[in-house]
Write a protein that holds these residues in place. Structure first.
Motif, short mmCIF file in Angstrom:
data_model
loop_
_atom_site.label_atom_id
_atom_site.label_comp_id
_atom_site.label_asym_id
_atom_site.label_seq_id
_atom_site.Cartn_x
_atom_site.Cartn_y
_atom_site.Cartn_z
N ASP A 103 -0.01 2.90 -10.08
CA ASP A 103 -0.44 1.54 -9.78
C ASP A 103 0.71 0.61 -9.44
N ALA A 104 1.90 1.18 -9.28
CA ALA A 104 3.07 0.39 -8.92
C ALA A 104 4.04 1.29 -8.16
N CYS A 107 6.49 0.75 -0.04
CA CYS A 107 5.42 -0.06 -0.61
C CYS A 107 5.21 -1.32 0.22
N ASP A 108 3.94 -1.66 0.47
CA ASP A 108 3.63 -2.90 1.18
C ASP A 108 2.74 -3.82 0.33
N GLY A 112 0.48 0.72 4.28
CA GLY A 112 0.43 0.75 5.74
C GLY A 112 1.80 1.02 6.33
N THR A 113 2.81 1.11 5.47
CA THR A 113 4.19 1.32 5.92
C THR A 113 4.84 2.50 5.17
N VAL A 136 15.14 1.08 -2.51
CA VAL A 136 13.85 0.77 -1.91
C VAL A 136 12.76 1.01 -2.96
N PHE A 137 11.56 0.55 -2.65
CA PHE A 137 10.40 0.80 -3.50
C PHE A 137 9.43 1.67 -2.72
N LEU A 138 9.23 2.91 -3.20
CA LEU A 138 8.35 3.85 -2.51
C LEU A 138 6.95 3.80 -3.12
N CYS A 139 5.97 3.84 -2.25
CA CYS A 139 4.56 3.71 -2.62
C CYS A 139 4.09 4.87 -3.50
#
Length: 82
Positions: free
Chosen positions: A11-12, A74-75, A69-70, A60-63
């Motif tokens: 969830d993050a 994470c977007d 959408g990127t 970076v922050f990875l989804c």
């Protein structure tokens, strides 16, 4: 449930320190036990990881919700609940 369905792995997003020139495989299916990276759990699902080379060393922050959408970044999609 479809075998090719994407699973929400978290969830993050996960904070990752990328190294310039290194190749990474981001889990796109949500099944990996090594989130946010691929461990091969997608085999047989018809889903493939996103393979990318870091253009520079950076944090970076990875989804992890797998709805971005990127990809693999994470977007904010994890904040949108259905």
């Amino acid at each position: 449930m479809s075998h090719s369905e994407v699973h929400r792995a978290g969830d993050a997003p996960i904070k990752v320190d990328l190294v310039e020139g290194e190749t990474y495989c981001w889990c796109a299916c949500g099944r990996s036990n090594t989130q946010p990276f691929c461990d091969g759990s997608h085999q047989g699902t018809g889903l493939d990881p996103v393979v990318f080379v870091a253009q520079k060393s950076e944090t970076v922050f990875l989804c992890c919700c797998k709805q971005t959408g990127t990809p693999p970044l994470c977007d904010g999609s994890h904040k949108k609940r259905e």
